[in-house]
Design an enzyme around this catalytic site. Structure first.
Site, PDB file in Angstrom:
ATOM      1  N   THR A  28      20.087 -34.369   3.759  1.00  0.00           N
ATOM      2  CA  THR A  28      20.697 -33.792   4.691  1.00  0.00           C
ATOM      3  C   THR A  28      22.513 -34.496   4.336  1.00  0.00           C
ATOM      4  OG1 THR A  28      20.064 -36.492   5.488  1.00  0.00           O
ATOM      5  CG2 THR A  28      19.576 -34.845   6.853  1.00  0.00           C
ATOM      6  N   TYR A  98       9.579 -40.127  -8.297  1.00  0.00           N
ATOM      7  CA  TYR A  98      10.421 -40.697  -6.734  1.00  0.00           C
ATOM      8  C   TYR A  98       9.940 -41.653  -6.792  1.00  0.00           C
ATOM      9  CZ  TYR A  98      11.519 -36.128  -5.033  1.00  0.00           C
ATOM     10  OH  TYR A  98      12.003 -34.529  -4.874  1.00  0.00           O
ATOM     11  N   TRP A  99      11.525 -43.025  -6.450  1.00  0.00           N
ATOM     12  CA  TRP A  99      10.699 -44.468  -6.511  1.00  0.00           C
ATOM     13  C   TRP A  99      11.397 -44.558  -4.560  1.00  0.00           C
ATOM     14  CZ3 TRP A  99      11.708 -42.645 -10.835  1.00  0.00           C
ATOM     15  CH2 TRP A  99      11.415 -42.888 -11.463  1.00  0.00           C
ATOM     16  N   ASP A 255      20.032 -27.212   1.165  1.00  0.00           N
ATOM     17  CA  ASP A 255      20.779 -27.725   1.837  1.00  0.00           C
ATOM     18  C   ASP A 255      22.185 -27.579   1.871  1.00  0.00           C
ATOM     19  OD1 ASP A 255      19.011 -29.667   1.601  1.00  0.00           O
ATOM     20  OD2 ASP A 255      19.338 -30.511  -0.255  1.00  0.00           O
TER      21      ASP A 255
HETATM   22  P1  ADP Z   1      15.547 -24.460  -0.387  1.00  0.00           P
HETATM   23  O1  ADP Z   1      16.066 -23.983  -1.820  1.00  0.00           O
HETATM   24  O2  ADP Z   1      15.638 -24.945   0.705  1.00  0.00           O
HETATM   25  O3  ADP Z   1      14.119 -24.149  -0.183  1.00  0.00           O
HETATM   26  P2  ADP Z   1      15.459 -21.041  -0.034  1.00  0.00           P
HETATM   27  O4  ADP Z   1      14.535 -20.944  -1.805  1.00  0.00           O
HETATM   28  O5  ADP Z   1      15.106 -20.547   0.594  1.00  0.00           O
HETATM   29  O6  ADP Z   1      16.001 -22.856   0.112  1.00  0.00           O
HETATM   30  O7  ADP Z   1      17.150 -20.664  -0.714  1.00  0.00           O
HETATM   31  C1  ADP Z   1      18.085 -21.010   0.218  1.00  0.00           C
HETATM   32  C2  ADP Z   1      19.564 -19.546   0.184  1.00  0.00           C
HETATM   33  O8  ADP Z   1      19.744 -20.206  -1.258  1.00  0.00           O
HETATM   34  C3  ADP Z   1      18.435 -18.463   0.756  1.00  0.00           C
HETATM   35  O9  ADP Z   1      19.123 -18.720   1.809  1.00  0.00           O
HETATM   36  C4  ADP Z   1      19.987 -18.266  -0.920  1.00  0.00           C
HETATM   37  O10 ADP Z   1      21.174 -18.244   0.293  1.00  0.00           O
HETATM   38  C5  ADP Z   1      20.557 -19.027  -1.351  1.00  0.00           C
HETATM   39  N1  ADP Z   1      19.113 -18.563  -2.984  1.00  0.00           N
HETATM   40  C6  ADP Z   1      18.096 -19.027  -3.277  1.00  0.00           C
HETATM   41  N2  ADP Z   1      17.166 -18.489  -4.531  1.00  0.00           N
HETATM   42  C7  ADP Z   1      18.762 -17.225  -4.787  1.00  0.00           C
HETATM   43  C8  ADP Z   1      18.825 -16.673  -5.701  1.00  0.00           C
HETATM   44  N3  ADP Z   1      18.166 -16.525  -6.548  1.00  0.00           N
HETATM   45  N4  ADP Z   1      19.290 -15.694  -5.392  1.00  0.00           N
HETATM   46  C9  ADP Z   1      20.682 -16.161  -4.625  1.00  0.00           C
HETATM   47  N5  ADP Z   1      21.097 -17.513  -3.311  1.00  0.00           N
HETATM   48  C10 ADP Z   1      19.332 -17.761  -3.262  1.00  0.00           C
END
Ligand code: ADP
Length: 304
Positions: A28, A98-99, A255
């Protein structure tokens, strides 16, 4: 004004020279940081949490203050300290230790009056499944009541379910609590992989349907590099992400997406346009080490 409620931890990460350095992050907080960096100066972003009164809590507070966030709802608990995590980097793979049990933030919802005042004046309130998971049941119930009341007073309630199995006593509790809180959310920002893990969803459409059926009027299903599914007011749109050649670190990408999405929404963008902007910011996040977007992210996007 956006209020984000949750925990910011101290991070101990490899500095690249064999030593370790302190950092500060938490889902957050990362989102609040991104929203702050991407919002007009007069649109306040408040971070509501609890920290200790020891030197490391002072250090965390000083760092948070440097971001320009409104910290009027950060409470200090002399009996507790901040949560901590350490990162090990091996062959490009990060593992975490983690702690955080018993951290000051686990008591952030103990006082209903403080919770209520932290939400006062907010048009958007963001919390996550991690915020819920670290709280004791009484704290979760206090938060539920405070958010319900804020919603009745016109605050949009925003949830990122961010399922982390090890923080919950059981998957059943996680499903029950995330479902209960989704019913009072106006907007949910899940990651498809988390929802597939916890609820067995087999497609982003299934995730969007599940939240829509609970009464959520705005659902954005993130899916890593795949398009994000935006479902709002009867509309459905898949919004493609930005192609990134070299992914450096995906920590905090979801995030960053959330913070950027909410900043764009509060400036009047419709959900699909806000998601397109959020993808641009998340693309910068995955090309940057650490969980916090660079301070010059906005300039980088407008100068592209
Ligand atoms: P989290 O980090 O919460 O697991 P995601 O993996 O779904 O979330 O990714 C969140 C956002 O980060 C995606 O919607 C996209 O915009 C971006 N993102 C994540 N991985 C990639 C990537 N390999 N290439 C481009 N954008 C990415």
């Amino acid at each position: 004004m956006l209020v984000a409620i949750g925990e910011c931890m101290v991070e101990i990460a490899p500095a690249g020279d064999g030593n370790y350095k302190f950092g500060y992050a938490g889902d957050t907080f990362n989102a609040a940081w991104a929203c702050r960096m991407l919002s007009p100066a007069d649109d306040a972003v408040r971070y509501a949490t609890a920290i200790g009164t020891d030197w490391i809590s002072d250090q965390l507070l000083e760092f948070m203050a440097g971001s320009g966030l409104d910290l009027s709802s950060v409470t200090r608990n002399p009996a507790r300290s901040v949560g901590l995590y350490a990162i090990k980097l091996e062959d490009g793979e990060r593992s975490f230790a983690y702690w955080r049990s018993g951290s000051a933030a686990t008591a952030l919802a103990d006082d209903p009056g403080l919770l209520e005042s932290s939400l006062r004046g907010a048009n958007q309130a963001l919390f996550s499944g991690i915020t819920l998971a670290i709280l004791p049941q009484d704290g979760r119930d206090n938060l539920y009541r405070a958010l319900s009341k804020a919603r009745d007073n016109g605050t949009r309630i925003i949830l990122d379910p961010n399922y982390r199995a090890r923080l919950w006593p059981s998957a059943d509790t996680a499903r029950a609590e995330l479902t209960r809180f989704s019913r009072i959310a106006n907007c949910v920002l899940p990651s498809f992989s988390d929802e597939a893990d916890l609820f067995g969803d087999t497609s982003p459409e299934m995730t969007a349907d599940r939240f829509t059926d609970l009464g959520v009027d705005e659902v954005i299903v993130k899916d890593g590099p795949a398009p994000a599914l935006c479902a709002w007011d009867g509309h459905r749109a898949f919004v493609p992400s930005i192609t990134v050649d070299t992914v450096v670190d995906t920590t905090g990408a979801g995030d960053a997406f959330n913070g950027a999405y909410l900043a764009a929404r509060s400036q009047g963008a419709v959900p699909s346009a806000a998601a397109a902007f959020a993808h641009e910011v998340a693309a910068i996040s995955v090309q940057t080490r650490g969980a916090l977007i660079p301070r010059d992210t906005r300039q980088r996007i407008t100068s592209q």
